[in-house]
Design a protein around this motif. Sequence first.
Motif, PDB file in Angstrom:
ATOM      1  N   VAL A 110       0.826  -1.223   0.000  1.00 24.32           N
ATOM      2  CA  VAL A 110       0.000   0.000   0.000  1.00 24.32           C
ATOM      3  C   VAL A 110       0.852   1.261   0.000  1.00 24.32           C
ATOM      4  O   VAL A 110       0.769   2.081  -0.924  1.00 24.32           O
ATOM      5  N   ALA A 111       1.677   1.449   1.016  1.00 25.94           N
ATOM      6  CA  ALA A 111       2.420   2.706   1.152  1.00 25.94           C
ATOM      7  C   ALA A 111       3.349   2.954  -0.032  1.00 25.94           C
ATOM      8  O   ALA A 111       3.485   4.085  -0.496  1.00 25.94           O
ATOM      9  N   ARG A 112       3.997   1.901  -0.526  1.00 31.62           N
ATOM     10  CA  ARG A 112       4.918   2.105  -1.653  1.00 31.62           C
ATOM     11  C   ARG A 112       4.175   2.549  -2.895  1.00 31.62           C
ATOM     12  O   ARG A 112       4.724   3.295  -3.732  1.00 31.62           O
ATOM     13  N   GLU A 113       2.928   2.105  -3.046  1.00 32.40           N
ATOM     14  CA  GLU A 113       2.126   2.541  -4.194  1.00 32.40           C
ATOM     15  C   GLU A 113       1.896   4.055  -4.138  1.00 32.40           C
ATOM     16  O   GLU A 113       1.947   4.747  -5.160  1.00 32.40           O
ATOM     17  N   TYR A 114       1.623   4.553  -2.925  1.00 30.34           N
ATOM     18  CA  TYR A 114       1.444   6.003  -2.768  1.00 30.34           C
ATOM     19  C   TYR A 114       2.775   6.736  -2.909  1.00 30.34           C
ATOM     20  O   TYR A 114       2.859   7.815  -3.508  1.00 30.34           O
ATOM     21  N   GLU A 115       3.814   6.169  -2.306  1.00 34.08           N
ATOM     22  CA  GLU A 115       5.119   6.827  -2.305  1.00 34.08           C
ATOM     23  C   GLU A 115       5.668   6.981  -3.718  1.00 34.08           C
ATOM     24  O   GLU A 115       6.264   8.009  -4.064  1.00 34.08           O
TER      25      GLU A 115
ATOM     26  N   GLN B 109      -5.840 -13.291  13.914  1.00 35.41           N
ATOM     27  CA  GLN B 109      -4.755 -12.314  14.007  1.00 35.41           C
ATOM     28  C   GLN B 109      -4.225 -11.917  12.640  1.00 35.41           C
ATOM     29  O   GLN B 109      -3.893 -10.744  12.412  1.00 35.41           O
ATOM     30  N   VAL B 110      -4.127 -12.867  11.703  1.00 38.01           N
ATOM     31  CA  VAL B 110      -3.632 -12.477  10.372  1.00 38.01           C
ATOM     32  C   VAL B 110      -4.675 -11.667   9.619  1.00 38.01           C
ATOM     33  O   VAL B 110      -4.319 -10.797   8.809  1.00 38.01           O
ATOM     34  N   LEU B 111      -5.964 -11.922   9.887  1.00 34.87           N
ATOM     35  CA  LEU B 111      -6.994 -11.074   9.296  1.00 34.87           C
ATOM     36  C   LEU B 111      -6.867  -9.647   9.818  1.00 34.87           C
ATOM     37  O   LEU B 111      -6.962  -8.675   9.055  1.00 34.87           O
ATOM     38  N   ALA B 112      -6.657  -9.523  11.127  1.00 31.57           N
ATOM     39  CA  ALA B 112      -6.460  -8.194  11.709  1.00 31.57           C
ATOM     40  C   ALA B 112      -5.192  -7.552  11.162  1.00 31.57           C
ATOM     41  O   ALA B 112      -5.143  -6.334  10.937  1.00 31.57           O
ATOM     42  N   ALA B 113      -4.163  -8.354  10.928  1.00 30.79           N
ATOM     43  CA  ALA B 113      -2.902  -7.822  10.409  1.00 30.79           C
ATOM     44  C   ALA B 113      -3.091  -7.204   9.029  1.00 30.79           C
ATOM     45  O   ALA B 113      -2.547  -6.132   8.734  1.00 30.79           O
ATOM     46  N   VAL B 114      -3.855  -7.873   8.169  1.00 33.96           N
ATOM     47  CA  VAL B 114      -4.113  -7.329   6.832  1.00 33.96           C
ATOM     48  C   VAL B 114      -4.862  -6.005   6.924  1.00 33.96           C
ATOM     49  O   VAL B 114      -4.527  -5.020   6.247  1.00 33.96           O
ATOM     50  N   ALA B 115      -5.889  -5.975   7.778  1.00 32.90           N
ATOM     51  CA  ALA B 115      -6.680  -4.744   7.919  1.00 32.90           C
ATOM     52  C   ALA B 115      -5.846  -3.607   8.494  1.00 32.90           C
ATOM     53  O   ALA B 115      -5.913  -2.464   8.030  1.00 32.90           O
ATOM     54  N   VAL B 116      -5.058  -3.908   9.516  1.00 32.86           N
ATOM     55  CA  VAL B 116      -4.189  -2.883  10.124  1.00 32.86           C
ATOM     56  C   VAL B 116      -3.171  -2.396   9.104  1.00 32.86           C
ATOM     57  O   VAL B 116      -2.890  -1.193   9.003  1.00 32.86           O
ATOM     58  N   GLY B 117      -2.600  -3.317   8.325  1.00 36.02           N
ATOM     59  CA  GLY B 117      -1.631  -2.914   7.310  1.00 36.02           C
ATOM     60  C   GLY B 117      -2.241  -1.996   6.263  1.00 36.02           C
ATOM     61  O   GLY B 117      -1.628  -1.003   5.853  1.00 36.02           O
ATOM     62  N   ALA B 118      -3.477  -2.320   5.825  1.00 37.45           N
ATOM     63  CA  ALA B 118      -4.146  -1.475   4.835  1.00 37.45           C
ATOM     64  C   ALA B 118      -4.413  -0.082   5.387  1.00 37.45           C
ATOM     65  O   ALA B 118      -4.271   0.926   4.675  1.00 37.45           O
ATOM     66  N   LEU B 119      -4.793  -0.012   6.654  1.00 37.89           N
ATOM     67  CA  LEU B 119      -5.079   1.287   7.274  1.00 37.89           C
ATOM     68  C   LEU B 119      -3.806   2.095   7.478  1.00 37.89           C
ATOM     69  O   LEU B 119      -3.731   3.275   7.096  1.00 37.89           O
ATOM     70  N   VAL B 120      -2.785   1.469   8.047  1.00 35.71           N
ATOM     71  CA  VAL B 120      -1.535   2.192   8.332  1.00 35.71           C
ATOM     72  C   VAL B 120      -0.865   2.620   7.032  1.00 35.71           C
ATOM     73  O   VAL B 120      -0.313   3.727   6.941  1.00 35.71           O
ATOM     74  N   GLY B 121      -0.907   1.768   6.020  1.00 33.20           N
ATOM     75  CA  GLY B 121      -0.278   2.119   4.748  1.00 33.20           C
ATOM     76  C   GLY B 121      -0.863   3.373   4.138  1.00 33.20           C
ATOM     77  O   GLY B 121      -0.137   4.193   3.547  1.00 33.20           O
ATOM     78  N   GLN B 122      -2.173   3.556   4.286  1.00 27.00           N
ATOM     79  CA  GLN B 122      -2.807   4.773   3.751  1.00 27.00           C
ATOM     80  C   GLN B 122      -2.531   5.994   4.607  1.00 27.00           C
ATOM     81  O   GLN B 122      -2.426   7.113   4.093  1.00 27.00           O
TER      82      GLN B 122
ATOM     83  N   VAL C 201       0.188   6.505   6.590  1.00 30.68           N
ATOM     84  CA  VAL C 201       1.611   6.887   6.610  1.00 30.68           C
ATOM     85  C   VAL C 201       2.117   7.192   5.199  1.00 30.68           C
ATOM     86  O   VAL C 201       2.835   8.179   4.990  1.00 30.68           O
ATOM     87  N   ARG C 202       1.806   6.314   4.235  1.00 32.00           N
ATOM     88  CA  ARG C 202       2.141   6.530   2.822  1.00 32.00           C
ATOM     89  C   ARG C 202       3.639   6.575   2.529  1.00 32.00           C
ATOM     90  O   ARG C 202       4.058   7.093   1.510  1.00 32.00           O
ATOM     91  N   ARG C 203       4.444   6.069   3.430  1.00 30.42           N
ATOM     92  CA  ARG C 203       5.879   5.917   3.181  1.00 30.42           C
ATOM     93  C   ARG C 203       6.243   4.501   3.599  1.00 30.42           C
ATOM     94  O   ARG C 203       5.856   4.048   4.691  1.00 30.42           O
ATOM     95  N   THR C 204       6.996   3.813   2.760  1.00 30.63           N
ATOM     96  CA  THR C 204       7.160   2.371   2.901  1.00 30.63           C
ATOM     97  C   THR C 204       7.733   1.956   4.257  1.00 30.63           C
ATOM     98  O   THR C 204       7.090   1.208   5.015  1.00 30.63           O
ATOM     99  N   LEU C 205       8.926   2.396   4.569  1.00 30.98           N
ATOM    100  CA  LEU C 205       9.581   1.935   5.789  1.00 30.98           C
ATOM    101  C   LEU C 205       8.847   2.383   7.062  1.00 30.98           C
ATOM    102  O   LEU C 205       8.636   1.562   7.973  1.00 30.98           O
ATOM    103  N   PRO C 206       8.462   3.656   7.180  1.00 28.55           N
ATOM    104  CA  PRO C 206       7.700   4.037   8.380  1.00 28.55           C
ATOM    105  C   PRO C 206       6.385   3.272   8.513  1.00 28.55           C
ATOM    106  O   PRO C 206       5.980   2.908   9.622  1.00 28.55           O
ATOM    107  N   ALA C 207       5.721   2.997   7.381  1.00 26.49           N
ATOM    108  CA  ALA C 207       4.469   2.250   7.432  1.00 26.49           C
ATOM    109  C   ALA C 207       4.710   0.824   7.910  1.00 26.49           C
ATOM    110  O   ALA C 207       3.930   0.278   8.707  1.00 26.49           O
ATOM    111  N   MET C 208       5.774   0.202   7.426  1.00 22.82           N
ATOM    112  CA  MET C 208       6.092  -1.156   7.867  1.00 22.82           C
ATOM    113  C   MET C 208       6.369  -1.188   9.368  1.00 22.82           C
ATOM    114  O   MET C 208       5.884  -2.077  10.086  1.00 22.82           O
TER     115      MET C 208
END
Length: 328
Positions: free
Chosen positions: A93-98, A169-182, A184-191
């Motif tokens: 997500v974040a790298r796509e924006y970055e 937990q992995v379902l929550a991980a995907v959702a959290v990743g999608a939210l944080v990626g949008q 933060v929008r920067r790859t390393l900080p989002a990770m």
Amino acid sequence: MSALSLKGPAWVTVRQYRRTLWLALALALFALAVVAGLRIYTAQEPLPMRDGTWIPGADNHGYPKLRAIMEYVSVVTMVLPGVVAAFVAGPMVAREYESGTYQLSLTQSVSPADWLRSKVTVATGFALLAMLAVMGLFWFGRLGVREGWDYHWGQAGTYTATGVTALAQVLAAVAVGALVGQLVRRTLPAMAAAGLVMGVVTLAFNAYRWSILPLERATGSLGADGPFTPSGDHLYMDSGVLTSSGTPFDQAICWNQINAIPGIDGDPERWEKAQEQCYAEHGVTTQYLDYHPASHFWPTQLIETGIVLALAALAAFAAFRVLRARHP
């Protein structure tokens, strides 16, 4: 067969990360081969069996290696949600924006919601498969290493690898990743942010999951011969002594009082008599042990799974709300 094939944005997403997916598959097959090899090697040695449990022979060098690998596998089940969250938040997500490449997708008759949905769907499918593979590997290896406290159902790694909470937990991980990626929008900080969030969630449940259900208590008289522990498999939580009114008593009071007596350290009989006298002065009459019976395993799993799924739904809803706000 064609109906099952991926199309549109989902196909593009899989093509983008096919190397990562192939690498994950290769690691899974390698781990399976190692565990299977160690189990075969372990079976070469004569191992006595007790209630279906393998007990290692004195010269069985494969058994400790298999135990060590199983410990690593159990750790992977707890770490994998953080890895999934970091990968979704960063590279997906974040790298796509970055890099601005998300704009190209939006010009191909793909709505913002479809763009994000395709990434979440693909990530969810492969994250679930990865967790199921790790859980299956743990189950396969654990058939030969059930002996020992570190494979008890109450231990964090075993608890995670043998229930259904890991899948939530992995379902929550995907959702959290999608939210944080949008956000933060920067790859390393989002990770880093997404991995940190899932790490906090994992640590919180490891610390407090056994507070979800009330403890059960076994009691026995002071100085009673023989154990007063509950029958059957259980998870020890706490023990101590009670006064005649049923109030827990701080044993440090008596220990400090007894330690102040000169020369008592080297005389066990004097120590025991002094302890009995101190207990009598404070009205201590009973010892107790707090525990969770094995029957608490699945109720705790289901309650925790429900909480995690609620967090996943909330994060997914927030992710699409943020997307809609920025790309109406």
